[in-house]
Structure formats: structure tokens, C-alpha cells
Design an enzyme around this catalytic site. Structure first.
Site, PDB file in Angstrom:
ATOM      1  CE  LYS A 175      -3.713  -2.673   1.781  1.00 40.78           C
ATOM      2  NZ  LYS A 175      -4.566  -3.201   2.827  1.00 40.78           N
ATOM      3  CD  GLN A 192      -3.695  -5.163   5.886  1.00 48.13           C
ATOM      4  OE1 GLN A 192      -3.576  -4.121   5.236  1.00 48.13           O
ATOM      5  NE2 GLN A 192      -4.195  -6.266   5.377  1.00 48.13           N
ATOM      6  CG  ASP A 244      -9.770  -1.332   3.590  1.00 51.13           C
ATOM      7  OD1 ASP A 244      -9.289  -1.374   2.445  1.00 51.13           O
ATOM      8  OD2 ASP A 244      -9.172  -1.725   4.615  1.00 51.13           O
TER       9      ASP A 244
END
Ligand code: NAD
Length: 282
Positions: A49, A93, A116
Site C-alpha cells: 500500500k 489492516q 476500505d
């Protein structure tokens, strides 16, 4: 082999070029990542990322918390990032260590910064057909289907797997595109009978080689989301023989993976636009 391979790497490069252009126009865009603990796969994903952000000119900020961090520590960081003017979007995460409730963490993220698309507000918006952030994997798959002109209107779409991050949001997007959607999962009876009807088959079970040639209608579009690490490298859920019957097929690696990575960048730019009043989430 008859199937045309859908080149996710090439398409992702195009998406990144577009994102880089938008970042230049906006001046400054920043993504923060939160990694709790030291899961090696998560370390790799977070590393990607930051690398991807670097390529398109997005500032990336790396927050780490120890494996033993409390839920309150994570929630405190989330609340700080929610109000941090420098941060346009952030991700926590997954998976987080067992002592932390992932749903509670997702719920705490400001939906505008939730790039996300995992927070309940964004999941609800998706199913309501409203503007919001959408999970990167299904979003990337939709981009690939568009790029290869796959007809979705009235198509029989079968999704193998019903996870919150892949299967379910995939279904919402395909419904939106007027496909007829069927889910298969571990309790499905006679899965091959269902998958054989699919014009579009999305395999997202995480079981190497689960989808074999006999399970695929000739000419179908087959999207392989699965990733299993083997000594020979990464393999998908789709067995090699499927390439002999499918019309279009995503390779592993080089298919869904790069597009998933690219869509996080797209979502981050969208968050930046919302924060600057250039786009509205309703
Ligand atoms: P998950 O484990 O949360 O969900 C798997 C789903 O598949 C479950 O709903 C389960 O019911 C179903 N399933 C499992 N075994 C099955 C079987 N034998 N028959 C029918 N259904 C079965 O997984 P996930 O997070 O959705 O990820 C799925 C796979 O996709 C994993 O391999 C993951 O690594 C991969 N993945 C890849 C990307 C990418 O960018 N390429 C992104 C996300 C996930």
C-alpha cells in the site's frame, strides 16, 4: 487454451496513471495505514500500500501498534485519524489480534475516510445503491468486467464465497448492474450444478483449484479471486483446466490482485474529493 486472459496488471497501471493525474490536480492526498501486531502477510500487504501510494504521489503514513495493543489503543488512534486534517483516508489492516473487536474498530472509522469500505455505513450505502466507499476487490473486478465489455445485464452471475469483503459486496455490485446473482458457499448442495449455469463465475473461496473444468459453462467469464501460497508460488481457486473452456479468465497472479491494490488508491482520491467538497456521499 481458449480463454482470453484478463490482464489486471496492465489495467491497474492505467488506473494508477489516472489516479496520479487526479492527485496532481488536488495538490495533496494522504492515506494512513494502521497495522496492529506483526502478522507477516499483513506486513507485506501494508508494504504494498505504501509502495503504491509512492508511485502515484499519495503521501502514506505508517502507524504501527504492538501485538498486545488493547482495543482502546486502536480506537484512540482511529479517533485521532478521523479528525486529522492531513489524512484523507485510512485503513486498519485486517486481521487484528484476537483481543480487539474488528467490527467495533470498523464502526469507529469516519465513513468518509473509510477507504476500505468496511464500515457499516458504507456497506449499507452500497446495498442501498447510494454513493460511498466500496470494498476494493469487488470494485476492481467491476472495472475489469467493464474494460473487457462483459455483458452483465440479465447475466447469470454465480459467486462462490460469501465473505464481507469479497462475496457480499460483489453481489451488491452485480445486482446493481442487473445481473441475476447466486451465492454458493460451504453449505451449498450440488455446487457444480449451479456454477455450470453461470455466465459469470466469481471464485472467492480461498480453496486452491476448487473450480474445475466440469464446473464451468463453455465461454463463461471466470474471475479468480482466491490466493493460496504454495511452494510453487501463488495459486487461485480456479484449476488450470478451466482455461480450456472459459471465454475470459483472470490469471493468478496478475489478475484481481493488482486491481484490488489500484482501487484503494482510487478510493483514497475519492475520499480527498469528498473532503474538499468536490464530491458528495449521500
Ligand atoms: P473468507 O475465508 O472470509 O471467505 C471464504 C468464503 O468461501 C466463505 O464464505 C466460505 O463459505 C466460502 N467457501 C470456502 N470453502 C468453500 C468451498 N469448498 N465451497 C464453497 N464455498 C466455500 O475469504 P475472503 O476474505 O473472501 O477471501 C477469499 C479468497 O480470496 C482468499 O484466498 C483470499 O486470500 C483471496 N483474496 C484475494 C484478494 C485479491 O486481491 N486477489 C482480495 C481479497 C481476498
Amino acid at each position: 487454451m481458449t480463454a482470453i486472459l484478463m490482464n489486471g496488471s496492465e489495467l491497474a497501471a492505467r488506473v494508477r496513471a489516472q489516479v496520479a493525474e487526479e492527485v496532481r490536480e488536488l495538490g495533496h492526498v494522504a492515506l494512513a495505514t494502521v497495522l496492529v501486531g506483526d502478522d507477516p502477510a499483513s506486513e507485506v500487504y501494508v508494504g504494498y500500500k505504501h509502495k503504491d501510494c509512492g508511485e502515484v504521489g499519495i503521501e502514506s503514513i505508517d502507524h504501527r501498534l504492538p501485538d498486545g495493543a488493547s482495543e482502546e489503543q486502536v480506537l484512540t488512534l482511529v479517533r485521532e485519524l478521523n479528525v486529522d486534517e492531513n489524512v484523507d483516508g485510512f485503513i486498519v489492516q485486517s486481521p487484528v489480534p484476537a483481543q480487539i473487536s474488528e467490527p467495533r474498530v470498523m464502526e469507529a472509522i469516519d465513513p468518509i475516510k473509510d477507504v476500505d469500505g468496511f464500515s457499516p455505513v458504507n456497506v449499507g450505502r452500497l446495498w442501498l445503491g447510494r454513493e460511498g466507499h466500496i470494498s476494493a476487490t469487488p470494485l476492481g473486478i467491476m472495472e475489469m468486467l467493464r474494460a473487457y465489455d462483459v455483458e452483465l445485464e440479465g447475466a447469470d452471475a454465480v459467486i462462490v464465497g460469501r465473505s464481507e469483503i469479497v462475496g457480499k459486496p460483489m453481489a451488491a455490485l452485480l445486482l446493481r448492474a442487473n445481473a441475476t446473482v447466486t451465492f454458493c458457499h460451504t453449505r451449498t448442495r450440488d455446487m457444480p450444478e449451479r456454477t455450470r449455469r453461470a455466465d459469470l463465475l466469481v471464485a472467492a473461496a480461498g480453496r486452491a483449484g476448487l473450480i474445475t473444468q466440469e464446473m464451468v459453462k463453455p465461454g463463461a467469464t471466470v474471475i479468480d479471486v482466491g490466493i493460496t501460497r504454495t511452494p510453487e508460488g501463488l495459486v487461485g481457486d480456479v484449476d488450470k483446466g478451466v482455461a480450456e473452456v472459459a471465454g475470459l479468465l483472470t490469471p493468478v497472479p496478475g489478475g484481481v490482485g493488482p486491481m484490488t491494490r489500484a482501487m484503494l488508491l482510487t478510493n483514497t482520491v475519492r475520499a480527498a474529493r469528498v473532503r474538499r467538497g468536490l464530491l458528495a456521499f449521500d
